[in-house]
Design a protein around this motif. Structure first.
Motif, PDB file in Angstrom:
ATOM      1  N   ALA A 330       0.826  -1.205   0.000  1.00 13.77           N
ATOM      2  CA  ALA A 330       0.000   0.000   0.000  1.00 13.77           C
ATOM      3  C   ALA A 330       0.864   1.260   0.000  1.00 13.77           C
ATOM      4  O   ALA A 330       0.578   2.223  -0.725  1.00 13.77           O
ATOM      5  CB  ALA A 330      -0.930  -0.008   1.217  1.00 13.77           C
ATOM      6  N   ARG A 331       1.928   1.268   0.790  1.00 16.31           N
ATOM      7  CA  ARG A 331       2.808   2.447   0.826  1.00 16.31           C
ATOM      8  C   ARG A 331       3.499   2.654  -0.522  1.00 16.31           C
ATOM      9  O   ARG A 331       3.683   3.791  -0.972  1.00 16.31           O
ATOM     10  CB  ARG A 331       3.845   2.293   1.944  1.00 16.31           C
ATOM     11  CG  ARG A 331       3.257   2.476   3.337  1.00 16.31           C
ATOM     12  CD  ARG A 331       4.353   2.571   4.388  1.00 16.31           C
ATOM     13  NE  ARG A 331       5.047   1.302   4.565  1.00 16.31           N
ATOM     14  CZ  ARG A 331       4.682   0.373   5.433  1.00 16.31           C
ATOM     15  NH1 ARG A 331       3.623   0.574   6.213  1.00 16.31           N
ATOM     16  NH2 ARG A 331       5.372  -0.756   5.550  1.00 16.31           N
ATOM     17  N   ALA A 332       3.887   1.557  -1.159  1.00 13.97           N
ATOM     18  CA  ALA A 332       4.524   1.674  -2.480  1.00 13.97           C
ATOM     19  C   ALA A 332       3.542   2.233  -3.506  1.00 13.97           C
ATOM     20  O   ALA A 332       3.894   3.102  -4.321  1.00 13.97           O
ATOM     21  CB  ALA A 332       5.038   0.310  -2.929  1.00 13.97           C
ATOM     22  N   PHE A 348      -1.452   7.832   4.948  1.00 14.18           N
ATOM     23  CA  PHE A 348      -2.630   7.110   5.400  1.00 14.18           C
ATOM     24  C   PHE A 348      -2.960   7.498   6.840  1.00 14.18           C
ATOM     25  O   PHE A 348      -2.083   7.449   7.720  1.00 14.18           O
ATOM     26  CB  PHE A 348      -2.402   5.598   5.337  1.00 14.18           C
ATOM     27  CG  PHE A 348      -2.263   5.052   3.943  1.00 14.18           C
ATOM     28  CD1 PHE A 348      -3.294   5.202   3.024  1.00 14.18           C
ATOM     29  CD2 PHE A 348      -1.100   4.382   3.556  1.00 14.18           C
ATOM     30  CE1 PHE A 348      -3.161   4.699   1.739  1.00 14.18           C
ATOM     31  CE2 PHE A 348      -0.968   3.874   2.282  1.00 14.18           C
ATOM     32  CZ  PHE A 348      -2.001   4.037   1.370  1.00 14.18           C
ATOM     33  N   ALA A 349      -4.200   7.889   7.076  1.00 17.66           N
ATOM     34  CA  ALA A 349      -4.658   8.138   8.438  1.00 17.66           C
ATOM     35  C   ALA A 349      -4.691   6.810   9.202  1.00 17.66           C
ATOM     36  O   ALA A 349      -4.730   5.736   8.589  1.00 17.66           O
ATOM     37  CB  ALA A 349      -6.051   8.773   8.410  1.00 17.66           C
ATOM     38  N   PRO A 350      -4.676   6.853  10.549  1.00 18.44           N
ATOM     39  CA  PRO A 350      -4.680   5.607  11.327  1.00 18.44           C
ATOM     40  C   PRO A 350      -5.813   4.655  10.962  1.00 18.44           C
ATOM     41  O   PRO A 350      -5.608   3.441  10.903  1.00 18.44           O
ATOM     42  CB  PRO A 350      -4.800   6.105  12.770  1.00 18.44           C
ATOM     43  CG  PRO A 350      -4.143   7.455  12.741  1.00 18.44           C
ATOM     44  CD  PRO A 350      -4.505   8.051  11.416  1.00 18.44           C
ATOM     45  N   ASP A 351      -7.034   5.203  10.721  1.00 18.80           N
ATOM     46  CA  ASP A 351      -8.138   4.298  10.386  1.00 18.80           C
ATOM     47  C   ASP A 351      -7.932   3.657   9.015  1.00 18.80           C
ATOM     48  O   ASP A 351      -8.333   2.518   8.775  1.00 18.80           O
ATOM     49  CB  ASP A 351      -9.484   5.041  10.439  1.00 18.80           C
ATOM     50  CG  ASP A 351      -9.626   6.080   9.338  1.00 18.80           C
ATOM     51  OD1 ASP A 351      -8.608   6.690   8.942  1.00 18.80           O
ATOM     52  OD2 ASP A 351     -10.762   6.308   8.881  1.00 18.80           O
ATOM     53  N   ILE A 372      -6.293   2.817  -3.827  1.00 20.97           N
ATOM     54  CA  ILE A 372      -5.353   3.894  -3.491  1.00 20.97           C
ATOM     55  C   ILE A 372      -5.334   4.957  -4.576  1.00 20.97           C
ATOM     56  O   ILE A 372      -5.279   6.163  -4.278  1.00 20.97           O
ATOM     57  CB  ILE A 372      -3.957   3.300  -3.240  1.00 20.97           C
ATOM     58  CG1 ILE A 372      -3.980   2.464  -1.958  1.00 20.97           C
ATOM     59  CG2 ILE A 372      -2.901   4.396  -3.144  1.00 20.97           C
ATOM     60  CD1 ILE A 372      -2.714   1.692  -1.689  1.00 20.97           C
ATOM     61  N   GLU A 373      -5.389   4.560  -5.831  1.00 18.92           N
ATOM     62  CA  GLU A 373      -5.443   5.549  -6.909  1.00 18.92           C
ATOM     63  C   GLU A 373      -6.674   6.440  -6.755  1.00 18.92           C
ATOM     64  O   GLU A 373      -6.587   7.667  -6.879  1.00 18.92           O
ATOM     65  CB  GLU A 373      -5.461   4.854  -8.265  1.00 18.92           C
ATOM     66  CG  GLU A 373      -5.527   5.831  -9.439  1.00 18.92           C
ATOM     67  CD  GLU A 373      -5.492   5.152 -10.791  1.00 18.92           C
ATOM     68  OE1 GLU A 373      -5.534   5.861 -11.814  1.00 18.92           O
ATOM     69  OE2 GLU A 373      -5.432   3.906 -10.830  1.00 18.92           O
TER      70      GLU A 373
END
Length: 474
Positions: A330-332, A348-351, A372-373
């Protein structure tokens, strides 16, 4: 900064492609025809040429003659598979069918530039021993060299198998759910093989009409069928010396399976309408999300072909089975989308982090990337929330379950305790069958930590019908 030449006569497409490449740190020049490109530029001075096939005057493949080794990527929307075969045989490094998505184009450009750069910087006088040591060092870069993100035990085992299998000519069957990245595995096998400089021809068997599949794969002679005004080579022939990747091979008709079996057994093909055979040297990599052995038992897939394909089987785990890999992936994807959209401040927020870890991702990596896009495009602040990701999951009570990989802890109050012999899908099936008589669909979904939509989709995939009782109508 790599310098790319776009040759495309449609202004809208040319401008859009230029903006896409420039946003991704490429220097771009453009022309509307082969003649204009030759008059304005020195063709060999570019790092890559991206050209449409059909252009006013000369076709895009004419640029191959003047490129002096500069790779040429051909774009085509005219009977793309057949045109691609001709382009590859004329020397194009790869092809891409229009309309293409941005990610597909960027991946192709990055791969071609990387391969071309590596080929220019390998000294010919390097000794075999040094080459061997350097190759081992490159391969030691495991998932970086292989091109797949993730370091969970299942993926580490997969990387190890890829390194062992890639240098051989053995047929490989890649198994895994849709969206898990089977084509990435196929590309890694090709790139780490002795065939890396030869073509990798990728074919989605489910995307070609059944009436055309044999002609597309094996070619045809003039007059072989209505509309065959000239003979054409097939995709198997285009892959000669390289690798043929057949995705969704379970969708291949039985007649085409028989022809493919001949390729594997005899190393030769016969075009549709021809009485002559010709030799081909092709390594076959196949992929499927279906149970080919089961299909073979009921006569929907040739058993002899199954055993020919099943020399080496690689199982690609579903995203929900990969633990912490989901956060790394996800980070990538977030970094890639931020660069593409010109956003440098998103996180990304914690939730959202929590939702990404706990959502079962039935669409696997493809679904994660699309989510994510969408979130990056719609985000109006700096923090991406779970709501922006569009993840429908009950987050309450999951905060401490960081090792979740598909089913939540609260489902374990079932009288059926999960064991090492049960996969997540097995456990899901047993849990639903045991509790659906006294729980509503909403309650089942909540206990399993998934949405009702996801529950319905899994029922469909696993063949678990809903009981016709009042308890299941919630």
């Amino acid at each position: 900064m790599p310098h790319i030449l776009i040759v495309e006569d449609e202004t809208i497409i040319r401008s859009a492609l230029r903006r896409l490449l420039e946003r991704n740190q490429y220097q771009v020049s453009e022309a509307g025809s082969v003649q204009e490109a030759q008059e304005r530029f020195s063709i060999p001075s570019f790092d890559l040429i991206v050209s449409d096939l059909r252009l006013p005057g000369a076709p895009g493949t004419e640029l191959i003659k003047h490129s002096e080794g500069t790779p040429v990527l051909i774009m085509t929307s005219y009977a793309s598979l057949r045109s691609a075969v001709d382009s590859m045989k004329m020397g194009a490094v790869d092809y891409i069918a229009k309309p293409f998505d941005h990610d597909e184009m960027l991946k192709a450009v990055a791969r071609i530039l990387r391969d071309h750069q590596e080929s220019r910087h390998i000294p010919s006088e390097r000794s075999n021993a040094n080459s061997s040591r350097n190759s081992e060092k490159a391969v030691d870069n495991s998932n970086g060299e292989i091109g797949i993100i993730g370091s969970c035990p299942a993926m580490q085992e997969l990387y190890s198998k890829i390194r062992k299998v890639a240098p051989t000519d053995s047929n490989v069957l890649i198994q895994g759910e849709s969206g898990t990245g089977k084509e990435l595995v196929a590309r890694a096998l090709h790139n780490l093989s002795r065939r890396a400089k030869a073509p990798l021809i990728s074919v989605n068997c489910a995307a070609i009409p059944e009436s055309l599949i044999e002609s597309e794969l094996f070619g045809h002679e003039k007059g072989a069928f209505t509309g065959a005004s000239a003979g054409r080579a097939g995709l198997v022939e285009a892959a000669d010396g390289g690798t043929l990747f057949l995705d969704e091979i379970g969708e291949l008709p039985l007649e085409a399976q028989a022809r493919l079996l001949r390729v594997l057994q005899e190393g030769e093909i016969r075009r549709v309408g021809s009485v002559q055979s010709q030799k081909v040297d092709v390594r076959l990599i196949a992929a499927t999300h279906r149970d080919l052995k089961g299909l073979a038992k009921i006569g929907q897939f040739r058993e002899d072909l199954y055993y020919r394909l099943h020399v080496i089987a690689l199982k690609l785990p579903a995203l929900r089975e990969r633990g912490a890999d989901v956060s790394e992936i996800a980070r990538a994807f977030l970094l890639r989308q931020c660069m593409r959209q010109g956003r440098e401040d998103l996180y990304f927020a914690p939730d959202a982090e929590q939702a990404i870890r706990h959502y079962p991702w039935p669409g696997n990596v493809r679904e994660l990337e699309n989510a994510i896009e969408r979130a990056v495009i719609l985000c109006e602040s700096t923090a991406i929330s779970a709501e922006l990701l569009g993840i429908d999951i009950e987050l309450s009570g999951l905060e401490e379950d960081d090792d979740f990989v598909g089913l939540p802890a609260q489902a374990s109050n079932s009288s059926l305790e999960p064991t090492e012999d049960l996969s997540l899908e097995d456990y899901f099936q047993h849990f639903v069958l045991e509790h659906q008589d006294h729980m509503t669909e909403t309650e089942l979904a909540r206990k399993l930590g998934i949405s009702r939509k996801c529950l319905w989709e899994r029922r469909q995939r696993l063949g678990i019908p809903r009981r016709k009782s009042g308890a299941t109508t919630g």
